[in-house]
Design a protein around this motif. Structure first.
Motif, PDB file in Angstrom:
ATOM      1  N   LYS A  41       0.850  -1.189   0.000  1.00 36.25           N
ATOM      2  CA  LYS A  41       0.000   0.000   0.000  1.00 36.25           C
ATOM      3  C   LYS A  41       0.884   1.236   0.000  1.00 36.25           C
ATOM      4  O   LYS A  41       1.801   1.344   0.799  1.00 36.25           O
ATOM      5  CB  LYS A  41      -0.887   0.015   1.248  1.00 36.25           C
ATOM      6  N   ASP A  70       1.417   4.609   1.156  1.00 36.07           N
ATOM      7  CA  ASP A  70       0.881   5.350   2.294  1.00 36.07           C
ATOM      8  C   ASP A  70       1.227   6.823   2.150  1.00 36.07           C
ATOM      9  O   ASP A  70       2.362   7.223   2.342  1.00 36.07           O
ATOM     10  CB  ASP A  70       1.467   4.770   3.591  1.00 36.07           C
ATOM     11  N   GLN A 117      -0.264   9.149   3.947  1.00 35.76           N
ATOM     12  CA  GLN A 117      -0.554   9.800   5.223  1.00 35.76           C
ATOM     13  C   GLN A 117       0.723   9.911   6.049  1.00 35.76           C
ATOM     14  O   GLN A 117       1.663   9.151   5.864  1.00 35.76           O
ATOM     15  CB  GLN A 117      -1.569   8.997   6.017  1.00 35.76           C
ATOM     16  N   ASP A 139      -4.629   2.490  15.962  1.00 35.30           N
ATOM     17  CA  ASP A 139      -4.839   3.372  14.810  1.00 35.30           C
ATOM     18  C   ASP A 139      -4.062   2.859  13.601  1.00 35.30           C
ATOM     19  O   ASP A 139      -4.574   2.806  12.484  1.00 35.30           O
ATOM     20  CB  ASP A 139      -4.415   4.794  15.163  1.00 35.30           C
ATOM     21  N   SER A 140      -2.825   2.449  13.830  1.00 37.17           N
ATOM     22  CA  SER A 140      -1.995   1.922  12.754  1.00 37.17           C
ATOM     23  C   SER A 140      -2.603   0.659  12.139  1.00 37.17           C
ATOM     24  O   SER A 140      -2.673   0.521  10.921  1.00 37.17           O
ATOM     25  CB  SER A 140      -0.592   1.626  13.284  1.00 37.17           C
ATOM     26  N   VAL A 183      -5.842  -0.564  12.425  1.00 39.71           N
ATOM     27  CA  VAL A 183      -7.189  -0.385  11.893  1.00 39.71           C
ATOM     28  C   VAL A 183      -7.203   0.437  10.605  1.00 39.71           C
ATOM     29  O   VAL A 183      -7.909   0.118   9.652  1.00 39.71           O
ATOM     30  CB  VAL A 183      -8.107   0.262  12.959  1.00 39.71           C
ATOM     31  N   ASN A 184      -6.378   1.481  10.562  1.00 33.19           N
ATOM     32  CA  ASN A 184      -6.397   2.385   9.411  1.00 33.19           C
ATOM     33  C   ASN A 184      -5.272   2.143   8.416  1.00 33.19           C
ATOM     34  O   ASN A 184      -5.128   2.899   7.456  1.00 33.19           O
ATOM     35  CB  ASN A 184      -6.368   3.834   9.910  1.00 33.19           C
ATOM     36  N   GLY A 185      -4.485   1.111   8.616  1.00 34.96           N
ATOM     37  CA  GLY A 185      -3.424   0.778   7.671  1.00 34.96           C
ATOM     38  C   GLY A 185      -2.380   1.864   7.531  1.00 34.96           C
ATOM     39  O   GLY A 185      -1.887   2.125   6.435  1.00 34.96           O
ATOM     40  N   ARG A 186      -2.033   2.504   8.639  1.00 36.88           N
ATOM     41  CA  ARG A 186      -1.034   3.574   8.606  1.00 36.88           C
ATOM     42  C   ARG A 186       0.315   3.057   9.080  1.00 36.88           C
ATOM     43  O   ARG A 186       0.402   2.157   9.904  1.00 36.88           O
ATOM     44  CB  ARG A 186      -1.475   4.739   9.490  1.00 36.88           C
TER      45      ARG A 186
END
Length: 111
Positions: free
Chosen positions: A24, A26, A28, A78-79, A81-84
């Motif tokens: 992915k 990223d 963000q 957060d990482s 769940v949101n794929g960050r």
């Protein structure tokens, strides 16, 4: 004027400092987990210490550990769940010499 932050004690720096989703792109900003938050997670979740034991090991009061632990878990969630991307860096810490009171370095340094 705010009181200066007390330096926290850790066993060793993390072996891996960056995590993220595979394949992915990223765009963000990464989530930054500081080294002391990482150490808190390692001691409580990985080694199974209580918050009181973790506080003694890191040379801080238990209420600081409670706050640090909650922030660290929120960042990891957060990482995931949101794929960050998650980056471990920074923080006010000193690496333990292995002889400090409450140190579990001799028991956990290879874990």
């Amino acid at each position: 004027m705010a009181r200066p932050t007390k330096q926290r004690r850790i066993c060793k720096a993390p072996a891996y400092c960056e995590f993220g989703p595979i394949g992915k792109v990223d765009d963000q900003e990464p989530i930054v987990l500081d080294v002391t938050e990482y150490e808190c997670l390692r001691l409580i979740d990985y080694l199974g210490l209580t918050q009181e034991e973790c506080a003694k090991h890191m040379n801080v009061v238990r209420t600081s550990i409670t706050s640090m632990y909650a922030k660290a878990r929120n960042k990891v969630a957060d990482s995931l769940v949101n794929g960050r991307r998650l980056v471990i860096e920074g923080g006010n810490y000193a690496i333990c010499p292995g002889s400090a009171e409450g140190c579990s370095c001799t028991k956990s340094v290879n874990q």
